[in-house]
Write an enzyme that holds these catalytic residues in place. Structure first.
Site, PDB file in Angstrom:
ATOM      1  N   ASP A 200       0.882  -1.123  -0.078  1.00 22.27           N
ATOM      2  CA  ASP A 200      -0.169   0.165   0.021  1.00 22.27           C
ATOM      3  C   ASP A 200       1.051   1.059   0.174  1.00 22.27           C
ATOM      4  OD1 ASP A 200      -1.654   2.088   0.480  1.00 22.27           O
ATOM      5  OD2 ASP A 200      -2.233   1.298   2.639  1.00 22.27           O
TER       6      ASP A 200
ATOM      7  N   LYS B 177       3.085  11.184  -3.810  1.00 16.27           N
ATOM      8  CA  LYS B 177       1.837  10.473  -4.555  1.00 16.27           C
ATOM      9  C   LYS B 177       0.861  11.733  -4.928  1.00 16.27           C
ATOM     10  CE  LYS B 177      -1.718   6.901  -3.293  1.00 16.27           C
ATOM     11  NZ  LYS B 177      -2.087   6.182  -2.366  1.00 16.27           N
TER      12      LYS B 177
ATOM     13  N   GLU C  67      -7.073   0.767  -4.305  1.00 17.97           N
ATOM     14  CA  GLU C  67      -7.070   0.470  -2.818  1.00 17.97           C
ATOM     15  C   GLU C  67      -8.435   0.220  -1.997  1.00 17.97           C
ATOM     16  OE1 GLU C  67      -5.945   4.464  -1.912  1.00 17.97           O
ATOM     17  OE2 GLU C  67      -3.811   4.226  -2.703  1.00 17.97           O
TER      18      GLU C  67
END
Ligand code: AMP
Length: 528
Positions: free
Chosen positions: A11, A73, A174
């Site tokens: 993740d 990100k 996700e």
């Protein structure tokens, strides 16, 4: 299990990252050498030329914010002129500069780095953690991305994996990973909401499960809403308390402000476990006589809840939007999965329960649930590949996601012609026939965009495809067949074909997000 290679699930978060793997049929979150199961997604460049990544970098950030990169990100796969980069330019303490083709680059200690390099360093750290724990080299990974990441952002995340020495066998969304972690998809029928409230972003995804098929029916998010907002507000309040006590402001004292933000986060987290938090911040600042000043601060959970509930309330406006796209009501949802560190807050859990009219699922640590799901998907893919080679094919969880944005082309008049609608299930394929706009036109160029604006250039340009050698003919009579395909990773492939001559031009839109092939080669060479 001889011959079967271990796959890790990562993740790669905006604030934190986590790695997990399946060992003897059980999922393990992999701790680092100090036992930490979560790493800060941060990279710090030290004065001696060394680089630290993860939780160690978080420590550096307090004392050296200019040379510590966080939230990569938010910037990966973006254009320098994008809103996100503009916001970052104003608020991030590290330097962001414009590279070739308007690519944002991070400039630290006179060196420039592409965002995939920074994310690659974080992925490398997660790979190292896994290798140390498993005592074996690891090369394969499933990496997660937000459901609303566009093609470029997905491609750049894959590149980050390559730079870290990983073969990213699948990119998954996700929320889908979070649902997998809760065992959804084993033949059940349910509608679930994934409520993901992290450090800097909020996302809501509505998934529909029928038998073994997951379908994302809607997704919505706010890219500037997260745990940081609580820290920011609470630290302002602490600054106010300091000013009241000592009569001068800490504004402009970057170290004191940065320290208070960390203290505020600690107070916030403590209030998740205790009804009251008390802190003493020693030697926070100096008065004009050089006297060192401490700040003693305390707050109750109820007071905290009252001062911050409007932040949580904002998440429900986003939930309303997703439910309206899906044509659902909050009470139609059969299960609510919590993801992200901010969902540990009792205030959040209580307000979520009220909004959906049911208690959310909290059995799995909300900061690990996505990595756990990625590891499950990785093991299933590897198992599938492995057993199918031996003849007995087992079914990997079948994931059906949706494309977060419409995909289309620019028309002659500059408008945007949508080919694949937003929220279409992927993988998907659509073929359209276009005709030439001029007599004896021998080539056509299609500019491909992702987004929702009616004006083509207001969307994100993914790339273009040019088809040469068309048979000459009157305008409108030469037909070109164009197939748009979005694969299971959410990556776009466009193929154009002259119907009559059969000439074909296929473009896997290897979106470079502005990086030139040389720059990418350079990043690969430099390693991370
Ligand atoms: P994530 O992006 O999911 O890693 O979440 C990080 C955010 O969760 C940060 O803003 C943390 O301050 C917050 N967080 C972590 N643990 C807690 C806790 N126990 N209570 C409140 N917030 C937390």
């Amino acid at each position: 299990m001889a011959g079967e290679e271990r796959v890790i699930g990562i993740d790669l978060g905006t604030t934190n990252s986590c790695v997990a793997t399946v060992l003897d049929g059980a999922v393990h979150v992999v701790p680092d050498e100090r036992g930490a199961r979560i790493q800060a997604s941060m990279v710090s460049f030290l004065a001696d030329g060394s680089v630290v990544v993860g939780n160690e970098a978080r420590q550096e950030q307090i004392v050296d914010p200019q040379n510590t990169v966080y939230s990569a990100k938010r910037l990966i796969g973006r254009h320098y002129a994008s809103k996100e980069v503009k916001t970052a330019l104003q608020s991030f303490p590290y330097r962001i500069v414009k590279g070739k083709n308007n690519v944002p680059l991070v400039e630290i200690r006179n060196e420039r780095y592409g965002l995939p390099e920074i994310s690659g360093m974080v992925l490398r750290r997660m790979k190292d953690i896994a290798e140390r724990y498993l005592r074996t080299p690891v090369t394969k990974a499933v990496v997660t991305v937000p459901a609303n990441f566009n093609d470029t952002q997905r491609q750049m995340t894959k590149l980050a994996g390559t730079l870290a020495g990983l073969d990213v066998i699948r990119i998954i969304n996700e929320p889908t990973a979070a649902a997998l972690a809760y065992g959804y998809g084993r033949g059940m029928n349910a509608r679930i909401a994934i409520y993901d409230f992290g450090g800097g972003t909020f996302d809501i995804t509505l998934l529909e499960m029928r038998d073994n098929v997951f379908e994302v029916v809607a997704t919505a998010g706010d890219t500037y809403l997260g745990g940081d907002d609580f820290d920011h507000r609470l630290s302002r309040y602490m600054m106010h308390a300091f000013k009241q006590q000592y009569g001068f402001s800490l504004e402009g004292d970057t170290i004191a402000v940065s320290r208070l933000k960390h203290v505020a986060e600690k107070v916030k987290c403590e209030l998740s476990n205790n009804p009251r938090a008390v802190v003493n911040v020693a030697e926070l600042a100096q008065d004009e006589r050089g006297q060192l000043l401490d700040l003693r601060f305390q707050m109750s959970r109820d007071d905290f809840a009252e001062r911050h509930q409007d932040i949580v309330q904002r998440t429900f406006l986003v939930c309303d939007e997703a439910l309206s796209v899906a044509g659902m009501k909050a009470r139609d949802i059969d299960g609510v999965v919590l993801v992200g560190g901010t969902t540990r807050m009792p205030l959040v859990r209580q307000m979520v329960a009220e909004y959906f009219g049911r208690e959310p699922l909290t059995d799995i640590n909300p900061e690990e649930v996505v990595a756990i799901g990625a590891a499950i998907q990785g093991a299933a893919l590897e198992q599938d590949h492995f057993t199918s080679a031996g003849g007995t094919r087992r079914n990997a969880p079948l994931l059906l996601d949706v494309t977060p944005m419409s995909l289309g082309v620019q028309t002659v008049s500059g408008y945007y012609d949508v080919i694949i609608e937003r929220n279409a299930s992927i993988p998907c394929e659509v073929t359209r026939t276009f005709t030439t706009g001029m007599d004896d036109q021998t080539s056509v160029r299609l500019q491909i965009y992702q987004g929702e604006s009616k004006v083509a250039v207001e969307n994100i340009k993914l790339g273009e495809i040019e088809l040469y050698g068309l048979r000459p003919g009157p305008r409108g009579q030469v037909e070109i067949q164009v197939t748009f395909e979005i694969d299971t990773n959410g990556i776009v492939v466009v193929t154009a074909r002259d119907r009559e001559t059969g000439i074909q031009q296929a473009t896997r839109i290897e979106v470079s997000a502005g990086y030139t092939p040389e720059e990418i080669a350079q990043m690969l060479e430099r390693g991370v």
